[in-house]
Design an enzyme around this catalytic site. Structure first.
Site, PDB file in Angstrom:
ATOM      1  N   SER B 323       8.372  -0.164  -1.168  1.00  0.00           N
ATOM      2  CA  SER B 323       7.395  -1.262  -1.177  1.00  0.00           C
ATOM      3  C   SER B 323       7.958  -2.586  -0.674  1.00  0.00           C
ATOM      4  O   SER B 323       7.194  -3.508  -0.392  1.00  0.00           O
ATOM      5  CB  SER B 323       6.862  -1.457  -2.591  1.00  0.00           C
ATOM      6  OG  SER B 323       6.221  -0.280  -2.991  1.00  0.00           O
ATOM      7  N   HIS B 366      -6.074  -0.579  -9.068  1.00  0.00           N
ATOM      8  CA  HIS B 366      -5.884  -2.011  -9.259  1.00  0.00           C
ATOM      9  C   HIS B 366      -7.189  -2.796  -9.182  1.00  0.00           C
ATOM     10  O   HIS B 366      -7.188  -4.016  -9.274  1.00  0.00           O
ATOM     11  CB  HIS B 366      -4.929  -2.570  -8.208  1.00  0.00           C
ATOM     12  CG  HIS B 366      -3.510  -2.152  -8.443  1.00  0.00           C
ATOM     13  ND1 HIS B 366      -2.913  -1.107  -7.765  1.00  0.00           N
ATOM     14  CD2 HIS B 366      -2.570  -2.626  -9.290  1.00  0.00           C
ATOM     15  CE1 HIS B 366      -1.668  -0.967  -8.172  1.00  0.00           C
ATOM     16  NE2 HIS B 366      -1.427  -1.877  -9.105  1.00  0.00           N
ATOM     17  N   CYS B 379       0.212  -2.960  -4.797  1.00  0.00           N
ATOM     18  CA  CYS B 379      -0.857  -1.966  -4.669  1.00  0.00           C
ATOM     19  C   CYS B 379      -0.671  -1.146  -3.397  1.00  0.00           C
ATOM     20  O   CYS B 379      -0.611  -1.688  -2.290  1.00  0.00           O
ATOM     21  CB  CYS B 379      -2.217  -2.669  -4.640  1.00  0.00           C
ATOM     22  SG  CYS B 379      -3.561  -1.537  -4.263  1.00  0.00           S
TER      23      CYS B 379
END
Lengths: 366, 634
Positions: B323, B366, B379
């Site tokens: 991420s 989310h 997310c």
């Protein structure tokens, strides 16, 4: 097909002379390398293989009419120059110098055949070029270009020794062709800046160091000066009669570097003394005079030039190697023909002898 | 014969010139003969003396290597004397007996000494042959006492490397080893001799030519029995140059402590110069063992350790960035005008693409996600959708603009470049075309994407300084023995991203939220005194359908964190990766926090110990994408 006269005219003297020198060489290598405890085939045996291979090549060269070389000269020149360029681009680096092209199963050093090829090229060039009063400066431009290209490429490798040799061989041939005094004078004047530029930009630091150390070996008694000092001690301590076969203390105790290759003659000088050296010098001088004799007896210009070139090649090898060993010249890696250990040198020298034999036995053909 | 003109005309002087050349040859040979006469007859007596009674020997004297210092001049590597046992073969009377004695006195394997003896046989018999290095003082005294039984044995003092801080920064500093035959044949080691020690890795290798001093030597005269008579000439050895690194010793220590014995890497970099302040690869090794005799069991242990202690993970470790890569996807989206800070996406916990389902790490979803929230809570669905619209080539364009996917030229050998996939790359690499479904994992730093810790530090540093890519470098200065500065390194800009200022503003706000806002995944890197911004990441090692508990170590996800501080005026960027640490928020972020704390403590910005962060850890198992089906490969 095969002319009987070729056999009756075979130059046995030349072949005998060469075999005699190689025999001394093998005996000397036996002594020089006896203190080595390397496992594997001894150097003197390997040298015998090279002599055998060289002789085969030599006889092959002399069996074909040397006039064929005239046709191939420029092609060979172009080919070897391309190989020299290839060395710069994709050469194999060993011991800090890039001199070889790897063909997988064997490595080739193109600067070595260049010694012979430059002889052929110059012979071809001047064979069609009647010179009566010597070459003028203008007439020198083209041959100097022919020499300059490979010489610069070899220098770049770096292989100063071979570059100098190729230049000396070509230079000797030019002298034979004849150069006017005026041209010679201008050449020398022009050589000064060339040498300065070469010193500044082409020579590596270690090569400059060698020249400095030659001029004053005490500058670096531990490095390259060491070779000269030790070699002089070995040669000098041989005195008049020498210390005897395999009795050279300097060499047997391995104070001498490269004693079976470039410094083979100092082992010989230590063990056989001044008398031995006198004999070797006489043999080599005889070889050179014989080579020049072949040039003189030859009736065509190409053959004559070829013979002078090959003789010059042998001559300069002898003079530079011996000069280096006895401290008259800087240490450049030049072997003594037919005497030092090494395949490349043996093969090149033998090809040269093949050419001489070739010219010698075909002199009746006019 | 080619043509008849080829026949020498009588008057061209060929014969005359042959005579000239012959005379020249005579003259040269006469010169050689005269010289031989001079040496062998006139000077013979002198030279016989030199060769018979006195001989010259060369005794090499090794030069100490230059020291390696940290940015403040603190010693990292210096030299210490070491004693070794050398044998001069020529002076040995009974070889077998001597080897027996040495093996007994030094407690060595007889075979080992014999092997060394055989290896040295190509050299001159008077040349010292080292049979044992690094002997103890006791062994040395014992040898001295038994000198009579050991003719031909010399004890030599040689400087060896001393690592002031043990294993600290071992991958960065590197180690020494004996020069190999291949190396001796290369241009680079032209001046070296067999048996010399050279840098084999790290700074020691990369800066070899500066660190290596010039060996000296003595030419000594010995008598016929090899006994020393006098020194004829001496060349002093000269110590190598001092290399001052950009590393801060205290920060390096703190970073290593923070990582502990977990496998991974941490890189801290000055965002305004590219100077590397800490460079950690863990676990480390003991460089001192390489210079002396490496105990075989230690060597075996190094090789068999599944955490690969010999690998420089900071430089050569290639990891999916997970991420942390979302910042690149976000930047691409902003720059290409596909999103702005208000663009929202609905995250239901997964995203269906074709017949594959790509999951968000938070399976509950989310909800409505805008850019800031997408970064803060990491997310996945937001980035799946964005990546789908961008396409892999556009993502790659921005990744490459930040220096990802190619070596940055840090100055150490074998720096890895990582992989930033494009359609063309896949066709070249695998001969297959790119499938749209493969773009989605790229958007969250998975799939084919691979980066190195150094690149991640540079990436976040470039975001921090808003667009200038500095070449990360490790050396600040090189100084010779007299204190003269030989090289002084100034920051080198290797690229500019040229993005809109607003892009940086939006992304940085998101990164600040990651660390400082509720639900941010990077809370554990927060400092109270200095504002930190960053991004967490977890990268999948293998695809596991059932990731509930009991996953073997080597299959666990890698944990990552990249960050910078202070937020308002960035100085330092940090990239941390903990191999198989599972969650970036809980494993990597606190390490980064400790490194940043040490940095600001060192600067006096943070003065006293601060109470532990009371923010609850909100980092979960985020960022691991896993499609339900094998549709990724469709």
């Amino acid at each position: 097909m095969f002319d009987r006269r070729l056999f009756t005219n075979f130059d046995w003297t030349l072949l005998g002379l060469v075999l005699l020198i190689t025999a001394f060489g093998v005996i000397n290598i036996y002594s020089a390398s006896s203190s080595y405890r390397d496992i594997g085939t001894p150097y003197y045996i390997k040298q015998l293989y090279w002599i055998f291979a060289g002789l085969l090549l030599s006889l092959t060269v002399c069996s074909l009419d040397y006039h064929m070389l005239e046709d191939f000269a420029y092609w060979l020149y172009g080919g070897v120059v391309i190989l020299l360029l290839l060395v710069l681009v994709a050469g194999k680096t060993t011991m800090g110098a890039t001199r070889w092209i790897s063909f997988g199963f064997f490595n080739m050093q193109p600067s070595e055949p260049m010694k012979i090829v430059i002889i052929m090229t110059f012979a071809r060039f001047f064979s069609r070029y009647p010179v009566f009063k010597g070459l003028t400066l203008k007439e020198l431009v083209y041959p100097l270009l022919l020499l300059g290209v490979p010489a610069a490429l070899i220098m770049k490798q770096p292989d100063l020794g071979t570059a100098i040799l190729v230049s000396l061989i070509a230079g000797t041939m030019l002298l034979f062709v004849g150069v006017r005094w005026s041209a010679l004078g201008s050449l020398f004047a022009a050589a000064v800046p060339v040498v300065v530029v070469a010193w500044q930009f082409l020579l590596h630091d270690y090569q400059k160091k060698r020249v400095y150390n030659f001029l004053n070996p005490d500058l670096d008694p531990l490095g390259s000066g060491y070779h000269i000092i030790q070699s002089k001690i070995a040669v000098g301590s041989g005195a008049t009669l020498g210390k005897g076969f395999m009795q050279g203390t300097q060499s047997q105790l391995r104070f001498l570097p490269e004693q079976h290759t470039d410094f083979a003659f100092s082992v010989f000088a230590e063990e056989w003394g001044f008398i031995g050296c006198l004999l070797m010098l006489a043999l080599y001088l005889f070889l050179i005079l014989w080579g020049l004799g072949i040039a003189k007896r030859c009736n065509d210009r190409f053959g004559s030039l070829l013979a002078v070139g090959v003789t010059a090649m042998l001559f300069w090898h002898i003079v530079i190697n011996m000069g280096m060993v006895i401290g008259l010249m800087p240490v450049v890696g030049v072997p003594l023909p037919f005497f030092s250990y090494g395949g490349t040198s043996m093969v090149t020298s033998m090809v040269g002898v093949g050419i001489l034999l070739n010219i010698s036995m075909r002199r009746f053909m006019f | 014969m080619k043509n008849l003109n080829n026949i020498i005309p009588d008057d061209d002087g060929g014969g005359r010139r042959i005579i000239g050349l012959s005379i020249g040859a005579f003259a040269m040979f006469f010169l050689l003969l005269s010289r031989l006469w001079y040496l062998q007859v006139i000077s013979a007596e002198d030279l016989i003396d030199q060769s018979e009674s006195n001989r010259l020997r060369f005794v090499p004297v090794a030069a100490p290597r230059g020291a390696i210092l940290d940015r403040n001049g603190k010693v990292l590597v210096s030299n210490t004397p070491s004693f070794s046992v050398a044998v001069i073969p020529q002076d040995v009377k009974n070889k077998d007996q001597l080897i027996d004695n040495l093996a007994r006195y030094l407690n060595l394997d007889r075979k080992e000494i014999e092997t060394k003896w055989t290896k040295g046989q190509g050299r001159a018999k008077y040349y010292p042959l080292v049979v044992a290095s690094g002997i103890t003082r006791d062994q040395m005294e014992f040898l001295e006492e038994n000198r009579l039984a050991l003719s031909g044995v010399n004890i030599e003092m040689k400087p060896i490397r001393a690592y002031a801080n043990g294993t600290l920064a071992s991958h960065l500093l590197g180690y020494l080893g004996e020069v190999s035959e291949d190396e001796l044949n290369s241009e680079r080691y032209r001046e070296y001799n067999a048996g010399d020690y050279i840098g084999k890795s790290g700074i020691e290798r990369a800066w070899e030519s500066y660190l290596h001093g010039t060996d000296g030597g003595r030419q000594i005269e010995v008598d016929a029995r090899g006994r020393f008579l006098r020194t004829v000439a001496e060349t002093g050895s000269s110590v190598g140059n001092t290399v001052m690194l950009t590393i801060d010793l205290d920060l390096q220590k703190a970073a290593e402590q923070a990582l502990g014995d977990q496998a991974g890497a941490a890189v801290a970099m000055d965002v305004n110069t590219g100077e590397i302040l800490a460079f950690v690869s863990s676990p480390d090794f003991d460089p001192a063992l390489f210079t002396g005799r490496m105990p075989p069991d230690v060597w075996k242990k190094y090789l068999e350790d599944e955490r690969h202690p010999l690998e420089n993970k900071a430089l050569k470790g290639m990891y999916p960035p997970g991420s942390t890569f979302k910042v690149i996807t976000a930047i691409a989206g902003l720059e290409e005008g596909l999103i702005d800070e208000h663009t929202t996406v609905q995250c239901t916990g997964s995203y269906k693409f074709g017949n594959a389902t790509f999951r968000c790490w938070d399976h509950k979803g989310h909800g409505t996600v805008d850019l800031k929230k997408s970064l803060r809570e990491s997310c996945d669905v937001y980035y799946y959708k964005l990546a789908e619209r961008l396409g892999v080539n556009r993502i790659a364009k921005y990744a490459k603009a930040f220096g990802l996917g190619a070596p940055l030229g840090i100055g150490l050998e074998n720096e890895k470049g990582g992989v930033i996939p494009t359609e063309e790359w896949k066709l070249k690499r695998f001969g297959k075309k790119w499938y749209a479904g493969e773009t989605l994992p790229v958007g969250i730093g998975q799939g084919y994407v691979l980066t190195t810790p150094v690149q991640l530090a540079s990436m976040i540093g470039t975001i921090a300084n808003e667009g200038t890519i500095y070449r990360p470098h490790l050396v600040k200065r090189v100084v010779d023995a007299d204190g003269k500065v030989l090289q002084d390194y100034t920051p080198q800009v290797i690229g500019k991203t040229g993005l809109k200022p607003s892009t940086y503003r939006f992304v940085k706000e998101g990164l600040f939220a990651v660390v400082n806002e509720a639900h941010g995944t990077g809370g554990m890197s927060r400092l109270w005194e200095v504002k930190v911004a960053g991004k967490t990441g977890s990268s999948q090692v293998v695809k596991l359908r059932d990731s509930k508990g009991g996953i073997p170590y080597r299959f666990r996800d890698h944990a990552l964190f990249v960050g910078f501080a202070p937020f308002e005026k960035p100085e330092i960027a940090v990239a941390v990766i903990v191999e198989h640490g599972e969650h970036g928020g809980s494993a990597a972020a606190p390490i980064s926090g400790r490194i940043l704390r040490a940095y600001f403590e060192g600067k006096g910005v943070i003065k006293k110990p601060v109470p532990k962060a009371s923010v609850k850890e909100e980092a979960g198992g985020e960022g691991v994408a896993e499609p339900d089906t094998g549709a990724k490969e469709e």
